[in-house]
Design a protein around this motif. Structure first.
Motif, mmCIF file in Angstrom:
data_model
loop_
_atom_site.group_PDB
_atom_site.id
_atom_site.type_symbol
_atom_site.label_atom_id
_atom_site.label_comp_id
_atom_site.label_asym_id
_atom_site.label_seq_id
_atom_site.Cartn_x
_atom_site.Cartn_y
_atom_site.Cartn_z
ATOM 1 N N ILE A 166 0.837 -1.198 0.000
ATOM 2 C CA ILE A 166 0.000 0.000 0.000
ATOM 3 C C ILE A 166 0.872 1.249 0.000
ATOM 4 N N GLY A 167 2.123 1.104 0.490
ATOM 5 C CA GLY A 167 3.038 2.235 0.512
ATOM 6 C C GLY A 167 3.526 2.671 -0.842
ATOM 7 N N ASN A 168 3.224 1.899 -1.881
ATOM 8 C CA ASN A 168 3.592 2.320 -3.234
ATOM 9 C C ASN A 168 2.674 3.411 -3.776
ATOM 10 N N PHE A 169 1.626 3.752 -3.018
ATOM 11 C CA PHE A 169 0.689 4.799 -3.432
ATOM 12 C C PHE A 169 0.902 6.028 -2.559
ATOM 13 N N ASP A 170 0.696 7.227 -3.133
ATOM 14 C CA ASP A 170 0.630 8.390 -2.261
ATOM 15 C C ASP A 170 -0.724 8.392 -1.563
ATOM 16 N N THR A 171 -0.935 9.324 -0.637
ATOM 17 C CA THR A 171 -2.120 9.251 0.225
ATOM 18 C C THR A 171 -3.435 9.293 -0.547
ATOM 19 N N PRO A 172 -3.646 10.237 -1.474
ATOM 20 C CA PRO A 172 -4.926 10.223 -2.209
ATOM 21 C C PRO A 172 -5.124 8.942 -3.011
ATOM 22 N N ALA A 173 -4.048 8.477 -3.671
ATOM 23 C CA ALA A 173 -4.178 7.258 -4.474
ATOM 24 C C ALA A 173 -4.439 6.048 -3.592
ATOM 25 N N ALA A 174 -3.813 6.007 -2.401
ATOM 26 C CA ALA A 174 -4.055 4.886 -1.486
ATOM 27 C C ALA A 174 -5.505 4.868 -1.033
ATOM 28 N N ASN A 175 -6.051 6.037 -0.726
ATOM 29 C CA ASN A 175 -7.466 6.099 -0.344
ATOM 30 C C ASN A 175 -8.363 5.600 -1.463
ATOM 31 N N ARG A 176 -8.081 6.034 -2.706
ATOM 32 C CA ARG A 176 -8.897 5.591 -3.829
ATOM 33 C C ARG A 176 -8.772 4.080 -4.029
ATOM 34 N N PHE A 177 -7.550 3.577 -3.887
ATOM 35 C CA PHE A 177 -7.349 2.143 -4.100
ATOM 36 C C PHE A 177 -8.060 1.317 -3.032
ATOM 37 N N GLN A 179 -10.716 2.196 -1.497
ATOM 38 C CA GLN A 179 -12.138 2.276 -1.829
ATOM 39 C C GLN A 179 -12.489 1.271 -2.920
ATOM 40 N N ARG A 180 -11.609 1.122 -3.909
ATOM 41 C CA ARG A 180 -11.878 0.154 -4.978
ATOM 42 C C ARG A 180 -11.895 -1.271 -4.437
ATOM 43 N N ILE A 181 -10.983 -1.560 -3.529
ATOM 44 C CA ILE A 181 -11.006 -2.887 -2.906
ATOM 45 C C ILE A 181 -12.318 -3.077 -2.160
ATOM 46 N N ARG A 182 -12.725 -2.057 -1.419
ATOM 47 C CA ARG A 182 -13.982 -2.166 -0.645
ATOM 48 C C ARG A 182 -15.170 -2.419 -1.554
ATOM 49 N N SER A 297 -12.388 2.795 4.330
ATOM 50 C CA SER A 297 -13.520 1.898 4.122
ATOM 51 C C SER A 297 -14.829 2.496 4.603
ATOM 52 N N GLN A 298 -14.792 3.687 5.199
ATOM 53 C CA GLN A 298 -16.017 4.307 5.681
ATOM 54 C C GLN A 298 -16.683 5.095 4.563
ATOM 55 N N PRO A 299 -18.010 5.120 4.505
ATOM 56 C CA PRO A 299 -18.691 5.868 3.449
ATOM 57 C C PRO A 299 -18.367 7.353 3.526
ATOM 58 N N ALA A 300 -17.972 7.916 2.434
ATOM 59 C CA ALA A 300 -17.715 9.352 2.392
ATOM 60 C C ALA A 300 -19.035 10.093 2.300
ATOM 61 N N GLN A 301 -19.181 11.102 3.140
ATOM 62 C CA GLN A 301 -20.446 11.826 3.185
ATOM 63 C C GLN A 301 -20.730 12.549 1.870
ATOM 64 N N SER A 302 -19.634 12.906 1.160
ATOM 65 C CA SER A 302 -19.832 13.659 -0.066
ATOM 66 C C SER A 302 -19.867 12.772 -1.300
ATOM 67 N N ALA A 303 -19.974 11.468 -1.116
ATOM 68 C CA ALA A 303 -19.957 10.557 -2.255
ATOM 69 C C ALA A 303 -21.143 10.837 -3.165
ATOM 70 N N PRO A 304 -20.952 10.751 -4.485
ATOM 71 C CA PRO A 304 -22.089 10.901 -5.408
ATOM 72 C C PRO A 304 -23.161 9.859 -5.076
ATOM 73 N N LEU A 305 -24.396 10.184 -5.402
ATOM 74 C CA LEU A 305 -25.506 9.312 -5.034
ATOM 75 C C LEU A 305 -25.330 7.878 -5.539
ATOM 76 N N PRO A 306 -24.900 7.629 -6.799
ATOM 77 C CA PRO A 306 -24.722 6.234 -7.207
ATOM 78 C C PRO A 306 -23.719 5.474 -6.352
ATOM 79 N N VAL A 307 -22.634 6.142 -5.945
ATOM 80 C CA VAL A 307 -21.652 5.481 -5.080
ATOM 81 C C VAL A 307 -22.263 5.184 -3.720
#
Length: 731
Positions: A166-177, A179-182, A297-307
């Motif tokens: 996971i350390g191969n990602f910077d912080t924003p990319a790690a968060n996105r990754f 989320q994709r796993i989740r 892994s927690q739902p982001a409050q600002s997530a678009p409605l489909p997400v």
């Protein structure tokens, strides 16, 4: 060997060109792992200064049995294990051995960009009994999607992201990754994340800039690869390797620093760069990750409605809703605010682009295959579809609706006979007062069974419902009855599962029953209510309905109720109640005729422009329609509200979000073909243009094209006639 060998030259070149244009220049660590790079990394893992691998292996050996036990495998069920970045496979072998010791079996998916790592791990694991191995030479995201799509129903999945990768990602990319796993995980699945923690700076620098120079060779090999595969001309001997501790970001940064100015050309990447002294090429590894792993892994409050809807689907399906049904295993398309969002699809069709902030592909606009809440074969994969209006805001309710549509995909795959001939809806005997009379009593009996306060009353009213149903069926055609039962089974069970997802028993049936023409709408509610009554009588009835003998019977839902209601007397209606139902039925039949006449008058008298399409030779055949929004008006005439697509060998025409009238070409109002299609009340002239001997509809109320057709205009009516001859005006 990997199941899907890939070449990465185009992607490699594009990303190198992009990353070298950044300030500071960067290179992505995933490209470190060619054959030589993988061997160098295995050597690094064995160096005395690099403790991550040994520490992680000790933890796995100590806790492997607990980890695999958490999969909670049922008898005969195999696990799905996915390792992101498999390396040599030593750690995975520890877990696989523990699973085997517990009598478990697994299908293992190895995901790595290095073919050498895949081959090495496959050889290590194929020695184990009851294990099958599939390699994916791909990025983590692509391989994970494939593995999730390939797993069998009921198979829990364990995803491994070890070695502090996971350390191969910077912080924003790690968060996105994360989320994709989740998004790829279903309830009951597990993620095992191995991450290093911050240590004294001197210890970290020694680990990432070892005295033997192995780490330096590992990182410089990326420049070797660019030179070899992309035609670059980096002067390798002019670079120094540096490990830098970034205290503010809590991470080690590995830099390649040129000792002098270099002019570098990379033809495949269409790049020319100047590499100056002390301007580093940077690779990073993050170290402090505990908070990141928890919050991602927690739902982001600002997530678009489909997400937000997809996250809610995962929550609602944590409790099994139906035997063998996993909503998250079905691809889902959601249309919202001018875009079509696609989740969980193994191979999104052309036009869908991955959203960088979520595990979703997005198509700008309404995708041509998306027309209603339904299921479709999208790029050959059955996909559930939900269309949201602008006022939709409640993720919980919308998630339950999406689960309804994913259940239809399950039904189609597991029970193709759970269906109904929609053509019967247009010839149903709505006008017969005797049938409407019995249907009112029948619906009321079921309503009372659902509302009963005790088991005895519930069973008595269930028997009354079944008796009235048999009496009514004797007065109707077998096709009409099969239609009702098919709708109750297909749509009613989907509504039942939707209710269970929301944790409710559904809305009560209306006390006045359903309208005379609300046969399809009533089927949704009646089928769901039968399911809820059955759940009060015998909770395990869905498992019985899943048996092959029951699945083949279109009357299975009614049959299940008959079996579980048991013998005994049926409740009865009073004479007053029976007479009131008959009077209401007679009023219904009169209202049907008046309503149909009123709807035709209302349609014809709409102000504005009118478009008429007449088929003089071959009829127009239905290619798509919304059965929930079709109104029979008698005499072979149907009113279509919202969507209709017609076509023949000459072409097609499609109405979306409109109101159109069809007149039958044969005995059946729709399925023997359509002779005339009409739209009224248009605010602007229909854009029907003659072109190359045919007519094209450029947009507005109708789109499409018909060959061998011509246009006539008279006042505010535009008529398109299919056929090879144009009527000659009289002289």
């Amino acid at each position: 060997m990997p199941s899907t060998p890939l070449t990465f030259v185009a992607e490699f070149a594009a990303e190198v060109g992009r990353d070298l244009a950044l300030t500071p220049k960067q290179l992505q660590s995933k490209y470190l792992y060619d054959a030589l790079g993988s061997s160098l990394f295995e050597a690094i893992c064995r160096l005395p200064w690099y403790q991550i691998t040994r520490s992680e292996s000790r933890l796995l050996e100590r806790h492997a049995s607990e980890i695999v036990a958490a999969l909670d495998l049922d008898d005969g069920v195999s696990a799905t294990i996915v390792e992101l970045g498999c390396g040599s496979g030593e750690k995975l072998a520890v877990l696989a051995g523990a699973l085997q010791a517990q009598g478990g079996a697994a299908r293992v998916h190895l995901i790595d960009v290095s073919s050498q790592a895949l081959e090495q791990t496959e050889q290590r694991l194929t020695r184990l009994d009851h294990f099958s191995v599939v390699g994916h030479q791909s990025t983590y995201e692509v391989g994970l999607r494939r593995a999730a799509a390939a797993r069998e129903d009921g198979s829990p999945m364990l995803v491994l992201l070890l070695g502090s990768n996971i350390g191969n990602f910077d912080t924003p990319a790690a968060n996105r990754f994360l989320q994709r796993i989740r998004m790829a995980l279903a309830p009951g699945d597990l993620l095992l994340l191995g991450a290093d923690l911050a240590k004294p700076e001197s210890e970290l620098l020694l680990a990432y800039d070892d005295p033997l120079g192995v780490t330096a060779a590992f990182n410089k090999n990326l420049l070797v690869r660019i030179n070899r595969e992309l035609g670059g001309n980096f002067r390798l001997t002019a670079f120094d390797h540096r490990a830098v501790w970034n205290a503010a970001e809590q991470r080690i940064e590995m830099h390649l620093v040129s000792r002098g100015e270099q002019h570098v050309t990379i033809p495949a990447a269409q790049t020319r760069r100047t590499q100056r002294t002390r301007s580093p090429l940077r690779l990073t590894r993050m170290l402090t990750l505990v908070v990141l792993a928890l919050t991602a892994s927690q739902p982001a409050q600002s997530a678009p409605l489909p997400v937000a809807i997809v996250r809610e689907i995962q929550r609602q399906s944590a409790t099994p809703l139906w035997p063998g049904f996993r909503p998250t295993a079905t691809p889902l398309a959601i249309y919202w605010r001018g875009r079509t969002w696609l989740f969980g699809h193994p191979s999104p069709p052309a036009g869908f682009v991955q959203d960088p902030d979520a595990a979703v592909f997005v198509f700008n606009g309404l995708h041509p295959e998306v027309r209603a809440n339904t299921s479709i074969a999208l790029a050959g994969v059955q996909t559930a579809v939900v269309m949201l209006d602008e006022k939709a805001t409640d993720p919980a309710a919308l998630a339950a609706l999406a689960i309804h549509e994913t259940f239809h995909v399950f039904e189609l795959a597991q029970h193709p006979k759970w269906t109904a001939d929609e053509g019967q809806l247009f010839v149903y005997p709505y006008e017969r007062a005797d049938i409407l009379h019995l249907r009112r009593l029948e619906t009321e009996a079921l309503r009372r069974a659902a509302a009963a306060a005790d088991d005895t009353s519930r069973a008595e009213w269930a028997r009354a419902f079944l008796g009235l149903r048999r009496q009514r069926a004797a007065a109707m055609s077998s096709d009409a009855i099969a239609y009702e039962r098919g709708i109750e089974l297909k749509e009613g069970l989907a509504r039942f599962v939707q209710d269970r997802a929301r944790g409710t028993t559904g809305a009560p049936l209306p006390a006045a029953g359903f309208g005379a023409e609300e046969v399809r709408e009533g089927g949704y509610a009646i089928g769901a209510t039968i399911g809820h009554v059955l759940s009060r009588i015998r909770a395990d009835w869905p498992a019985a309905l899943e048996q092959p003998a029951a699945a083949a019977d279109l009357l299975a839902l009614e049959g299940a109720l008959a079996r579980h209601a048991g013998p005994g007397p049926a409740a009865v209606f009073t004479a007053t109640e029976t007479a009131a139902a008959l009077q209401a039925a007679r009023q219904d039949t009169g209202a049907i005729e008046a309503s149909r006449a009123g709807q035709r008058i209302d349609f014809i008298s709409q102000p504005g422009w009118t478009l008429v399409v007449r088929a003089t030779e071959e009829p127009l055949w239905p290619q798509g329609f919304d059965p929930l929004n079709v109104r029979p008006l008698g005499g072979g005439v149907l009113l279509h509200v919202r969507f209709l697509k017609l076509g023949n060998a000459a072409g097609f025409l499609e109405m979306l979000n409109g109101r159109g009238l069809t007149e039958a070409a044969g005995e059946h109002p729709l399925f023997n073909g359509v002779r005339t299609f009409t739209i009224t009340g248009l605010a602007a002239p229909p854009d029907a243009q003659e072109r190359d001997g045919g007519v094209t509809f450029a947009g507005g109320a109708v789109k499409g094209a018909l060959s061998k057709a011509f246009v006539q205009r008279e006042g505010r009516t535009v008529t398109v006639t299919t056929g090879s001859k144009r009527a000659q005006p009289p002289y």
